[in-house]
Scaffold this active site. Structure first.
Site, mmCIF file in Angstrom:
data_model
loop_
_atom_site.group_PDB
_atom_site.id
_atom_site.type_symbol
_atom_site.label_atom_id
_atom_site.label_comp_id
_atom_site.label_asym_id
_atom_site.label_seq_id
_atom_site.Cartn_x
_atom_site.Cartn_y
_atom_site.Cartn_z
ATOM 1 N N GLU A 262 0.839 -1.194 0.000
ATOM 2 C CA GLU A 262 0.000 0.000 0.000
ATOM 3 C C GLU A 262 0.875 1.246 0.000
ATOM 4 O OE1 GLU A 262 -2.766 -0.265 3.259
ATOM 5 O OE2 GLU A 262 -3.773 -2.016 2.409
ATOM 6 N N HIS A 281 -7.848 1.591 1.356
ATOM 7 C CA HIS A 281 -7.863 1.211 2.771
ATOM 8 C C HIS A 281 -8.740 2.171 3.588
ATOM 9 C CE1 HIS A 281 -5.265 -1.105 5.903
ATOM 10 N NE2 HIS A 281 -6.481 -0.883 6.379
#
Length: 315
Positions: A262, A281
């Site tokens: 990420e 997220h």
């Protein structure tokens, strides 16, 4: 700086500052060297999921007494090293469970009705009712939950309200547990769940036993129309295998709020599919959930610093 906050904390900083000197630097996690240098006098550290709290960090923090985790995942914390030092770890408990459960239902609805594509086409001047009028209803579909804890149980309750059928796989849950007994959720072996479910939603922590839990073999066991939803941790899904299954038409779609890396490397192979919903997220991030999480963590950090028992300490 006795209290150090290295990631985004939209609320609660002022409350912490009334107790002791507090440094709030939400980008500090990106600069490891500077982070380690600021830990010398730190007694409390508050992080999200990007700051690696490992043995190297702890060696730079001789006075550290408590770590607050703004969320529930613990895979960025070396719990063994923290326990060895006697450092208390506190989390937000289930404060963001509602937000994640609502996101899961939103993801199912979005993919069932192809809403992003319909929105994009219509805003571009199109009016293609035939193309986007062949979505499907959640009513009557089978939802398979891998994990029936705080979040999984909330997803089940909401899915049942939509008229879905719900089965779950969770080795820690028995048929007498409230999530199964009260909600009427049927517990099933993993392979059975994979083969029977129209939607499969992941609600398990990242552990050695769950890393790549959804791999090529398990993807092959799913219906070719099934939709996979991951709001847990990216590494639970083998993303290369998922891309292969989607490319071959062996899966109906996916919604991924978490990724193995990420942000993911670019170009992202999963971004090429219209039937894949990708978000950064955010499943647990709502105004309400962040107020609850920040308040819970701030209060527990202060309890630990005052020598009191925290409410959401990790055992």
């Amino acid at each position: 700086m006795p209290i150090l906050i290295t990631e985004w904390m939209p609320m609660g900083v002022d409350h912490l500052a009334t107790f002791d000197a507090t440094t709030y630097d939400p980008q500090l996690w990106r600069d490891r060297a500077r982070l380690l240098a600021q830990l010398v006098d730190c007694t409390a550290l508050i992080v999200r999921n990007q700051t690696r709290v490992d043995a190297t960090l702890l060696a730079s923090a001789p006075r550290l007494r408590v770590v607050g985790r703004l969320g529930v995942g613990l895979d960025n914390l070396d719990l063994e090293a923290l326990r060895a030092r006697g450092i208390t770890v506190v989390t937000g408990g289930n404060a963001n469970a509602i937000a994640v459960a609502e996101y899961t239902l939103a993801a199912m609805l979005t993919l069932a009705r192809r809403l992003p594509a319909a929105d994009h086409r219509t805003k571009g001047g199109g009016w293609d009712r035939a193309a986007f009028g062949a979505g499907f209803e959640l009513h009557g579909k089978m939802l398979g939950l891998i994990g029936l804890g705080d979040i999984g149980a909330r997803v089940a309750r909401r899915a049942l309200a939509f008229g879905m059928r719900v089965i779950a796989h969770d080795p820690l849950i028995t048929p007498h547990h409230f999530a199964a007994a009260e909600l009427g959720v049927t517990l099933a072996p993993l392979d059975h769940l994979l083969g029977e479910s129209d939607f499969i939603s992941l609600h398990v922590p990242l552990l050695p036993t769950t890393r790549h839990l959804i791999n090529a073999d398990r993807l092959a066991r799913m219906k070719p129309t099934a939709v996979l939803i991951n709001t847990s941790r990216g590494e639970i899904v083998d993303e290369a295998a998922l891309a292969d299954a989607l490319r071959a038409g062996r899966l109906g779609g996916a919604a991924l709020d978490v990724r193995a890396q990420e942000p993911p490397e670019q170009p992202d192979p999963l971004a090429e599919f219209e039937k894949v919903l990708l978000t950064p997220h955010i499943a647990g991030l709502t105004t309400e959930s962040q107020a609850r999480v920040c308040q819970a963590v701030a209060e527990d950090v202060l309890r630990a610093l005052r020598g009191e028992k925290p409410l959401f300490a990790v055992q």
